[in-house]
Design a protein around this motif. Structure first.
Motif, PDB file in Angstrom:
ATOM      1  N   ASP A  11       0.831  -1.204   0.000  1.00 25.39           N
ATOM      2  CA  ASP A  11       0.000   0.000   0.000  1.00 25.39           C
ATOM      3  C   ASP A  11       0.869   1.258   0.000  1.00 25.39           C
ATOM      4  O   ASP A  11       0.546   2.250  -0.666  1.00 25.39           O
ATOM      5  CB  ASP A  11      -0.918   0.005   1.216  1.00 25.39           C
ATOM      6  N   THR A  12       1.957   1.234   0.757  1.00 20.26           N
ATOM      7  CA  THR A  12       2.851   2.387   0.775  1.00 20.26           C
ATOM      8  C   THR A  12       3.470   2.615  -0.598  1.00 20.26           C
ATOM      9  O   THR A  12       3.541   3.747  -1.093  1.00 20.26           O
ATOM     10  CB  THR A  12       3.955   2.185   1.822  1.00 20.26           C
ATOM     11  N   LEU A  13       3.913   1.535  -1.249  1.00 23.48           N
ATOM     12  CA  LEU A  13       4.496   1.674  -2.584  1.00 23.48           C
ATOM     13  C   LEU A  13       3.454   2.124  -3.597  1.00 23.48           C
ATOM     14  O   LEU A  13       3.761   2.892  -4.524  1.00 23.48           O
ATOM     15  CB  LEU A  13       5.122   0.342  -3.008  1.00 23.48           C
ATOM     16  N   ASP A  14       2.221   1.689  -3.414  1.00 24.00           N
ATOM     17  CA  ASP A  14       1.152   2.106  -4.321  1.00 24.00           C
ATOM     18  C   ASP A  14       0.961   3.622  -4.285  1.00 24.00           C
ATOM     19  O   ASP A  14       0.619   4.236  -5.295  1.00 24.00           O
ATOM     20  CB  ASP A  14      -0.151   1.390  -3.955  1.00 24.00           C
ATOM     21  N   GLY A  15       1.211   4.222  -3.121  1.00 18.51           N
ATOM     22  CA  GLY A  15       1.094   5.673  -3.000  1.00 18.51           C
ATOM     23  C   GLY A  15       2.273   6.430  -3.566  1.00 18.51           C
ATOM     24  O   GLY A  15       2.276   7.669  -3.541  1.00 18.51           O
ATOM     25  N   LEU A  16       3.279   5.724  -4.071  1.00 20.84           N
ATOM     26  CA  LEU A  16       4.473   6.365  -4.622  1.00 20.84           C
ATOM     27  C   LEU A  16       4.626   6.117  -6.116  1.00 20.84           C
ATOM     28  O   LEU A  16       5.724   6.307  -6.660  1.00 20.84           O
ATOM     29  CB  LEU A  16       5.720   5.841  -3.895  1.00 20.84           C
ATOM     30  N   ARG A  17       3.565   5.701  -6.790  1.00 18.44           N
ATOM     31  CA  ARG A  17       3.674   5.405  -8.218  1.00 18.44           C
ATOM     32  C   ARG A  17       4.186   6.611  -8.986  1.00 18.44           C
ATOM     33  O   ARG A  17       3.717   7.735  -8.794  1.00 18.44           O
ATOM     34  CB  ARG A  17       2.314   4.961  -8.763  1.00 18.44           C
TER      35      ARG A  17
END
Length: 307
Positions: free
Chosen positions: A112-118
């Motif tokens: 989820d954290t990586l998804d917010g950094l696309r």
């Protein structure tokens, strides 16, 4: 088992923070500053003002995000402790985008954290103390599943002299004093989670050697699972050698089930987990900077060797 080669002069204890047993940071009527934790692990203070003597920071705008990767725990103190550590990191590097992702058990989870950094660049810094399955497998798997983020994976926190500084500070809080240095009755059990990965065990042994050099007494690695000896077995072996004043150094980033079980073996001389000790915040940034300086391209996952 590690015996120091020679006695070294005792150094003054590093600054400590006593955050291993922090109250919840999200409170109300007692006047504690309230914070919100978003889905991607960033913290948004509800009433945050800049200190008048601290200049506004502009050094983080173009830097990759620092994604601290914690294991996760059902112990509510674990999340509070990790958030306190990341607050220290932000204080040391104002303006840097610092986020949190968990491997399991706690939100936000790393995907989820990586998804917010696309579309952005990030350095993953494991809040883990050695090379093991999570560092070697789980983190590369998570980054491979997030192709929209250009990622690097930093080395785990240990072994490193800054970890020894934090371990020493926690032992001083637990009652270690100058008279224990080089003493014939004193010893330390370095209590970790344990792993079947031989590299992880090697990293723990190396930390034990570094700590033994600092303390001037034997430091014995012991484990809560997977490896031997257990903490009680290590304490018994030390007592058989006349080392009856034995301390347990908690080789855990944050509180949790394993950390509590290790401390229960000698509750009156058990150090708190490393937590938000100032040396830990410096080490997180050191690993971040190491990964940024690596020669591999930013869009290639780079697993750095622990150093």
């Amino acid at each position: 088992m590690t015996e120091p080669a020679s006695e070294q002069p005792l150094q003054p204890p590093p600054p400590t923070d006593n955050t291993a047993h922090l109250p919840a940071r999200v409170t109300g009527p007692l006047g504690v500053q309230l914070s919100l934790v978003s889905r991607n692990g960033t913290r948004r203070p509800m009433h945050r003002t800049r200190h008048p003597d601290r200049p506004a920071a502009d050094n983080g705008a173009s830097a990759p995000a620092l994604v601290a990767v914690a294991h996760g725990s059902r112990d509510p103190q674990a999340l509070r402790t990790v958030l306190a550590l990341l607050d220290r990191v932000r204080d040391l590097r104002p303006g840097l985008d610092v986020r949190l992702g968990h491997i399991e058990l706690n939100a936000p989870l790393l995907p989820d954290t990586l998804d917010g950094l696309r579309g952005a660049e990030a350095v993953l810094v494991p809040l883990l103390l050695g090379r093991g399955h999570h560092v070697k497998h789980d983190l590369p798997t998570a980054t491979a599943a997030a192709p929209g983020v250009r990622t690097r994976i930093a080395a785990p926190l240990g072994p490193h002299p800054l970890l020894v500084e934090a371990l020493y500070g926690r032992l001083v809080e637990a009652g270690w004093d100058a008279a224990d240095h080089g003493g014939r009755r004193a010893a330390v059990v370095l209590a970790g989670a344990g792993s079947r990965d031989p590299d992880s065990a090697q990293d723990t042994r190396r930390t034990a050697r570094l700590l033994a050099e600092r303390l001037g007494v034997p430091v014995v690695p012991a484990y809560a699972s997977a490896n031997t000896p257990t903490v009680p077995a290590a304490l018994r072996a030390l007592a058989a050698r006349g080392r009856h004043r034995a301390f347990v150094a908690s080789y855990f980033t944050a509180p949790g089930r394993f950390a509590s079980a290790c401390a229960d073996a000698v509750p009156h001389r058990a150090a708190a987990p490393l937590g938000a000790h100032p040396a830990m915040a410096r080490l997180v940034l050191h690993r971040y900077d190491q990964a940024r300086a690596a020669v591999a391209p930013a869009d290639v996952v780079s697993l750095l060797a622990s150093a």
